[in-house]
Design an enzyme around this catalytic site. Structure first.
Site, PDB file in Angstrom:
ATOM      1  N   GLU A 108      11.976  36.399 -17.577  1.00 10.76           N
ATOM      2  CA  GLU A 108      11.504  36.752 -18.921  1.00 10.76           C
ATOM      3  C   GLU A 108      11.648  38.255 -19.152  1.00 10.76           C
ATOM      4  O   GLU A 108      12.062  38.686 -20.225  1.00 10.76           O
ATOM      5  CB  GLU A 108      10.042  36.319 -19.096  1.00 10.76           C
ATOM      6  CG  GLU A 108       9.828  34.809 -19.097  1.00 10.76           C
ATOM      7  CD  GLU A 108       9.853  34.176 -17.709  1.00 10.76           C
ATOM      8  OE1 GLU A 108       9.975  34.919 -16.705  1.00 10.76           O
ATOM      9  OE2 GLU A 108       9.775  32.939 -17.619  1.00 10.76           O
ATOM     10  N   GLY A 147      24.278  12.585  12.482  1.00  5.99           N
ATOM     11  CA  GLY A 147      24.979  11.316  12.584  1.00  5.99           C
ATOM     12  C   GLY A 147      24.050  10.172  12.163  1.00  5.99           C
ATOM     13  O   GLY A 147      22.913  10.394  11.724  1.00  5.99           O
ATOM     14  N   ALA A 186      30.419  12.546   5.708  1.00 11.77           N
ATOM     15  CA  ALA A 186      31.805  12.318   5.298  1.00 11.77           C
ATOM     16  C   ALA A 186      32.288  11.094   6.059  1.00 11.77           C
ATOM     17  O   ALA A 186      32.178  11.046   7.284  1.00 11.77           O
ATOM     18  CB  ALA A 186      32.653  13.532   5.651  1.00 11.77           C
ATOM     19  N   LEU A 200      20.068   9.591  13.722  1.00 12.38           N
ATOM     20  CA  LEU A 200      18.968  10.360  13.131  1.00 12.38           C
ATOM     21  C   LEU A 200      18.848  10.063  11.635  1.00 12.38           C
ATOM     22  O   LEU A 200      17.731  10.015  11.090  1.00 12.38           O
ATOM     23  CB  LEU A 200      19.189  11.862  13.381  1.00 12.38           C
ATOM     24  CG  LEU A 200      18.083  12.802  12.947  1.00 12.38           C
ATOM     25  CD1 LEU A 200      16.725  12.397  13.512  1.00 12.38           C
ATOM     26  CD2 LEU A 200      18.398  14.234  13.385  1.00 12.38           C
ATOM     27  N   ASP A 257      30.062  17.799  18.598  1.00 10.85           N
ATOM     28  CA  ASP A 257      30.811  18.608  17.615  1.00 10.85           C
ATOM     29  C   ASP A 257      30.751  20.111  17.873  1.00 10.85           C
ATOM     30  O   ASP A 257      31.572  20.846  17.340  1.00 10.85           O
ATOM     31  CB  ASP A 257      30.242  18.395  16.197  1.00 10.85           C
ATOM     32  CG  ASP A 257      30.556  17.023  15.646  1.00 10.85           C
ATOM     33  OD1 ASP A 257      31.188  16.233  16.362  1.00 10.85           O
ATOM     34  OD2 ASP A 257      30.152  16.756  14.505  1.00 10.85           O
TER      35      ASP A 257
HETATM   36  N1  LIG Z   1      31.429  12.826   9.451  1.00 15.10           N
HETATM   37  C1  LIG Z   1      30.220  13.319   9.353  1.00 15.10           C
HETATM   38  O1  LIG Z   1      29.746  13.623   8.250  1.00 15.10           O
HETATM   39  C2  LIG Z   1      29.389  13.501  10.555  1.00 15.10           C
HETATM   40  C3  LIG Z   1      29.800  12.986  11.733  1.00 15.10           C
HETATM   41  N2  LIG Z   1      29.027  13.101  12.842  1.00 15.10           N
HETATM   42  C4  LIG Z   1      29.460  12.442  14.046  1.00 15.10           C
HETATM   43  O2  LIG Z   1      28.473  11.509  14.418  1.00 15.10           O
HETATM   44  C5  LIG Z   1      28.444  11.385  15.833  1.00 15.10           C
HETATM   45  C6  LIG Z   1      27.030  11.571  16.314  1.00 15.10           C
HETATM   46  O3  LIG Z   1      26.183  10.636  15.703  1.00 15.10           O
HETATM   47  P1  LIG Z   1      24.785  10.243  16.325  1.00 15.10           P
HETATM   48  O4  LIG Z   1      24.971   9.882  17.744  1.00 15.10           O
HETATM   49  O5  LIG Z   1      24.189   9.240  15.438  1.00 15.10           O
HETATM   50  O6  LIG Z   1      24.071  11.648  16.322  1.00 15.10           O
HETATM   51  P2  LIG Z   1      22.804  12.284  15.584  1.00 15.10           P
HETATM   52  O7  LIG Z   1      23.198  13.563  14.948  1.00 15.10           O
HETATM   53  O8  LIG Z   1      22.131  11.303  14.718  1.00 15.10           O
HETATM   54  O9  LIG Z   1      21.921  12.597  16.801  1.00 15.10           O
HETATM   55  C7  LIG Z   1      21.088  11.650  17.445  1.00 15.10           C
HETATM   56  C8  LIG Z   1      20.159  12.400  18.299  1.00 15.10           C
HETATM   57  O10 LIG Z   1      19.165  12.997  17.511  1.00 15.10           O
HETATM   58  C9  LIG Z   1      18.033  13.275  18.317  1.00 15.10           C
HETATM   59  N3  LIG Z   1      16.797  12.788  17.709  1.00 15.10           N
HETATM   60  C10 LIG Z   1      15.647  13.493  17.685  1.00 15.10           C
HETATM   61  N4  LIG Z   1      14.683  12.819  17.085  1.00 15.10           N
HETATM   62  C11 LIG Z   1      15.200  11.672  16.708  1.00 15.10           C
HETATM   63  C12 LIG Z   1      14.655  10.561  16.045  1.00 15.10           C
HETATM   64  N5  LIG Z   1      13.369  10.510  15.652  1.00 15.10           N
HETATM   65  N6  LIG Z   1      15.452   9.538  15.782  1.00 15.10           N
HETATM   66  C13 LIG Z   1      16.752   9.585  16.165  1.00 15.10           C
HETATM   67  N7  LIG Z   1      17.327  10.613  16.800  1.00 15.10           N
HETATM   68  C14 LIG Z   1      16.550  11.655  17.070  1.00 15.10           C
HETATM   69  C15 LIG Z   1      18.288  12.621  19.649  1.00 15.10           C
HETATM   70  O11 LIG Z   1      18.794  13.683  20.434  1.00 15.10           O
HETATM   71  P3  LIG Z   1      18.636  13.792  22.021  1.00 15.10           P
HETATM   72  O12 LIG Z   1      19.482  12.690  22.563  1.00 15.10           O
HETATM   73  O13 LIG Z   1      19.165  15.142  22.332  1.00 15.10           O
HETATM   74  O14 LIG Z   1      17.197  13.625  22.343  1.00 15.10           O
HETATM   75  C16 LIG Z   1      19.364  11.613  19.324  1.00 15.10           C
HETATM   76  O15 LIG Z   1      20.147  11.279  20.415  1.00 15.10           O
HETATM   77  C17 LIG Z   1      29.394  12.411  16.361  1.00 15.10           C
HETATM   78  O16 LIG Z   1      30.593  11.776  16.696  1.00 15.10           O
HETATM   79  C18 LIG Z   1      29.626  13.355  15.212  1.00 15.10           C
HETATM   80  O17 LIG Z   1      30.911  13.896  15.248  1.00 15.10           O
HETATM   81  C19 LIG Z   1      27.834  13.746  12.814  1.00 15.10           C
HETATM   82  C20 LIG Z   1      27.391  14.312  11.651  1.00 15.10           C
HETATM   83  C21 LIG Z   1      28.131  14.201  10.421  1.00 15.10           C
HETATM   84  N1  LIG Z   2      33.218  15.755  10.311  1.00 11.65           N
HETATM   85  C1  LIG Z   2      32.869  16.205   9.100  1.00 11.65           C
HETATM   86  C2  LIG Z   2      31.597  16.787   8.886  1.00 11.65           C
HETATM   87  N2  LIG Z   2      30.728  16.889   9.905  1.00 11.65           N
HETATM   88  C3  LIG Z   2      29.526  17.727   9.861  1.00 11.65           C
HETATM   89  O1  LIG Z   2      29.848  19.093   9.821  1.00 11.65           O
HETATM   90  C4  LIG Z   2      29.489  19.721  11.053  1.00 11.65           C
HETATM   91  C5  LIG Z   2      30.459  20.783  11.428  1.00 11.65           C
HETATM   92  O2  LIG Z   2      30.199  21.911  10.626  1.00 11.65           O
HETATM   93  P1  LIG Z   2      30.865  23.337  10.926  1.00 11.65           P
HETATM   94  O3  LIG Z   2      30.890  23.524  12.411  1.00 11.65           O
HETATM   95  O4  LIG Z   2      29.983  24.324  10.245  1.00 11.65           O
HETATM   96  O5  LIG Z   2      32.242  23.298  10.334  1.00 11.65           O
HETATM   97  C6  LIG Z   2      29.398  18.580  12.018  1.00 11.65           C
HETATM   98  O6  LIG Z   2      28.620  18.831  13.133  1.00 11.65           O
HETATM   99  C7  LIG Z   2      28.775  17.516  11.169  1.00 11.65           C
HETATM  100  O7  LIG Z   2      27.401  17.750  10.974  1.00 11.65           O
HETATM  101  N3  LIG Z   2      31.307  17.219   7.628  1.00 11.65           N
HETATM  102  C8  LIG Z   2      32.178  17.131   6.603  1.00 11.65           C
HETATM  103  O8  LIG Z   2      31.883  17.539   5.481  1.00 11.65           O
HETATM  104  N4  LIG Z   2      33.387  16.581   6.815  1.00 11.65           N
HETATM  105  C9  LIG Z   2      33.776  16.113   8.013  1.00 11.65           C
HETATM  106  O9  LIG Z   2      34.882  15.628   8.125  1.00 11.65           O
END
Ligand SMILES: NC(=O)C1=CN([C@@H]2O[C@H](COP(=O)(O)OP(=O)(O)OC[C@H]3O[C@@H](n4cnc5c(N)ncnc54)[C@H](OP(=O)(O)O)[C@@H]3O)[C@@H](O)[C@H]2O)C=CC1
Ligand SMILES: Nc1c(N[C@@H]2O[C@H](COP(=O)(O)O)[C@@H](O)[C@H]2O)[nH]c(=O)[nH]c1=O
Length: 626
Positions: free
Chosen positions: A114, A361, A225, A364, A271
């Site tokens: 403002e 992933g 993604a 979580l 990752d």
């Molecule tokens: N394309 C995309 O947009 C994305 C792709 N990915 C991909 O996904 C894959 C990983 O997926 P994912 O295994 O599901 O991984 P997450 O990122 O979901 O991680 C799971 C981990 O989160 C931790 N955690 C803590 N609290 C909780 C809870 N309350 N519930 C569940 N998990 C909890 C645990 O870690 P801990 O075991 O350490 O205790 C668990 O093993 C990879 O291949 C990655 O490249 C990931 C993000 C984005």
């Molecule tokens: N693979 C994937 C994603 N993955 C997400 O992005 C993170 C990597 O981020 P950075 O390291 O900052 O580049 C990775 O750990 C996951 O959380 N995101 C997207 O938009 N597109 C993609 O294809």
């Protein structure tokens, strides 16, 4: 209600050119609130030439919401305020009003929209209407917004939303009305269908604040993604990249609008992400890793805290030796009795976060959706097929067996980004608090002069909280010497405090740092500069800093509270209560998450309160007794 006519002497006067905005306001407008295509075109072409006064009001209110969003990505999320001052062009019937000033709140603790808009409008504001997407009230006790509009001579104010936070709701509207300004509030005084889009814009631009107010958690967005066959990685976990460059650019933008980005332990292991918003030089969110086991790599990009701050949230007692290693690297470790998304969100709420981006992933993500903490989804769909029965998918087990149980996204939008498609939609619609807003007369008074607070402990942290004016980030400039004996108006206590780490050092670089902090556009920026320079150049920090910092702080807050009578009143109204800066991470100035912090800021405020009340000697040495 049509806008009141301009004072006669201004009729037919050619409008003065709009004064140049401060440089940080002159950044190019980036469309962050996604507008429906028709409205985006209309906004770009200034105010569309509608015929009815309602349509003019609606367009200008939408414009205020768009303006409010301009700080996104530049500073950390805060309540978004925009102000557009417009005056009718009386010489042409039905002509669109002329915008004579517009501005937005840049960051917490910076001059209000403002004030900036009124400065821009100058004399043109006299008899004009101010359009505000949100009722003013960033900081209780601060009446700059109201004072600016009154002084500017605005005769009508149109408000999109009442402030969603109870301690602020209705106050500014009441104050403006008591100054004789005509106030129209959307949904109360303005109800026609023409306002549907304007209301939507006002809700959208402050969605994080509304979720926070309604549910006591930050606004949470799940982003992923995936390929056309629904996978977020190949079977072995490889995911670089699913989406194209343009989509990933959009993700940087989303990160820039968030207080924190969250991933699970597995994503860190597979990752090694950075999770920064590296497309622009702007706000960088905190990175949060949720890991129960804490079996995380010794070396990881997230442990490089020079890029961004990192918090690891874990189960109480998990791998204490590793916790220490992380702490040595500057990573903050927070233990939870039971690590789960809801408790982590409560923690983020306590930390004052408004907006959180989940980039985890499917494991979580499922856990967060089940805990009802996810409000919105951004699904990037890439035109690729990877296959794999065990390849990860965006959302793990939710326990649903029938398609009829599926969660339906609402207010969904589709957008093509490069070769990808972005589908976004809400899991929980934006809470519109207006139907339950009591009238001003029904509202419980929070005026400390009228009814003293009963609570024994009064916490404060973010400037928009009830006692937000106690925060060093509150927008209360102080006029104090800068070390050379020259008086300077420091925009906030934070600016003064951070600069004094380097004041008096006979070194050109130290003087440059002081200058840099003096000119910081917001208190958060002053804090960032002060802290990073302290780490980078410890030799430039005054050697007596640890011994004098409490004195420096006390001088600054004393000046602040004695400059602003409303703050003195507020401080005195807390007599009998313990004041605690509810910072969960600053264990010196703040009280910590479980009361483990030393709370020196709270103590100094209590000492100042005693000093003002005349019941305590004015000596900083006595602070320990407070
Ligand atoms: N394309 C995309 O947009 C994305 C792709 N990915 C991909 O996904 C894959 C990983 O997926 P994912 O295994 O599901 O991984 P997450 O990122 O979901 O991680 C799971 C981990 O989160 C931790 N955690 C803590 N609290 C909780 C809870 N309350 N519930 C569940 N998990 C909890 C645990 O870690 P801990 O075991 O350490 O205790 C668990 O093993 C990879 O291949 C990655 O490249 C990931 C993000 C984005
Ligand atoms: N693979 C994937 C994603 N993955 C997400 O992005 C993170 C990597 O981020 P950075 O390291 O900052 O580049 C990775 O750990 C996951 O959380 N995101 C997207 O938009 N597109 C993609 O294809």
């Amino acid at each position: 209600m049509p806008p009141p006519p301009a004072p006669p002497q201004l009729r037919g006067v050619a409008p003065a050119p709009v004064a140049a905005a401060p440089s940080f306001l002159r950044r190019p407008v980036r469309t962050r609130v996604r507008l429906p295509a028709a409205r985006a075109a209309a906004a770009a072409a200034s105010v569309p030439a509608y015929q009815s006064p309602d349509a003019h009001d609606a367009a200008l209110l939408s414009r205020a919401a768009d303006v409010a969003d301009r700080s996104a990505g530049l500073t950390s999320p805060h309540p978004n305020f925009g102000c557009v001052i417009a005056r009718p062009q009386l010489e042409a019937d039905g002509a669109e009003p002329l915008v004579v000033g517009e501005a937005f709140l840049y960051a917490q603790g910076t001059p209000c929209a403002e004030l900036l808009a009124a400065q821009e409008a100058g004399e043109q504001a006299r008899g004009a209407t101010a359009y505000l997407n949100l009722e003013p009230g960033d900081c209780y006790g601060d009446s700059t917004a109201i004072g600016s509009l009154v002084q500017a001579g605005v005769t009508r104010v149109v408000v999109g939303l009442r402030h969603p936070l109870k301690h602020l709701r209705g106050k500014a509207i009441q104050a403006l009305r008591s100054e004789g300004i005509h106030v129209d509030v959307l949904g109360e005084d303005l109800q026609s269908n023409s306002f549907k889009e304007a209301l939507e814009s006002c809700l959208t631009v402050n969605a994080p604040l509304l979720y926070r107010a309604a549910f006591n958690v930050p606004f949470s967005v799940l982003k992923y993604a995936m390929t056309a066959d629904g996978k977020i990685a190949a079977t072995g976990g490889h995911a670089s990249w699913v989406s194209g460059k343009a989509s990933r650019g959009r993700v940087f933008e989303l990160r820039g609008r968030s207080d924190a980005v969250i991933v699970g332990g597995n994503t860190v292991r597979l990752d090694d992400p950075r999770l920064t918003a590296r497309h622009v030089k702007g706000h960088v969110p905190v990175r949060i890793v949720m890991s129960q086991s804490l079996s995380l790599p010794e070396e990881a990009n997230l442990w490089n805290v020079n890029e961004a701050y990192t918090i690891v949230a874990t189960q109480r007692g998990a791998r204490r030796d590793f916790q220490k290693k992380l702490a040595m690297k500057g990573v903050e470790v927070v233990e939870f009795d039971m690590l789960n998304p809801r408790d982590v969100m409560s923690y983020c709420y306590d930390r004052g976060y408004l907006s959180v981006l989940w980039e985890c992933g499917g494991t979580l993500a499922a856990s967060a959706i089940s805990a009802s903490v996810i409000h919105k989804v951004y699904a990037f769909l890439a035109p690729k097929i990877i296959g794999g029965v065990h390849a990860p998918t965006p959302v793990g087990e939710l326990g649903m067996s029938q398609m009829t149980q599926a969660i339906h996204l609402v207010d969904e939008t589709y957008e093509q980004i490069g070769r990808d498609m972005l589908l976004s939609g809400f899991i929980q619609p934006i809470p519109d608090l207006s139907p339950v807003i009591p009238s001003v007369d029904d509202m419980p008074s929070v005026d400390p002069k009228v009814s003293p607070y009963e609570a024994n402990i009064i916490s404060f942290y973010k400037t928009w909280d009830t006692f937000g004016a106690f925060s060093n980030f509150s927008p209360h400039p102080i006029h104090m010497p800068d070390g050379n004996g020259d008086y300077f108006t420091w925009p906030t206590v934070e600016h003064y405090y951070q600069a004094h780490k380097f004041v008096g050092i006979d070194n050109p670089q130290a003087r440059t740092i002081v200058q840099e902090i003096k000119l910081a556009k917001s208190p958060e920026e002053a804090a960032r500069i002060g802290r990073t320079r302290q780490k980078e150049f410890p030799e430039l920090v005054r050697t007596d800093w640890e011994a004098t910092k409490i004195d420096v702080m006390y001088r600054a807050i004393k000046c602040k509270f004695s400059t602003y009578p409303s703050l003195t009143d507020m401080l005195l109204s807390t007599a009998g209560s313990v004041l605690v800066e509810a910072s969960p991470h600053d264990l010196f100035w703040g009280g910590g998450r479980e009361g483990e912090g030393l709370n020196y800021l709270g103590r100094l405020l209590m000492q100042l309160r005693s000093e003002i009340l005349g019941t305590f000697p004015a000596s900083v040495e006595a602070v320990d007794a407070a």
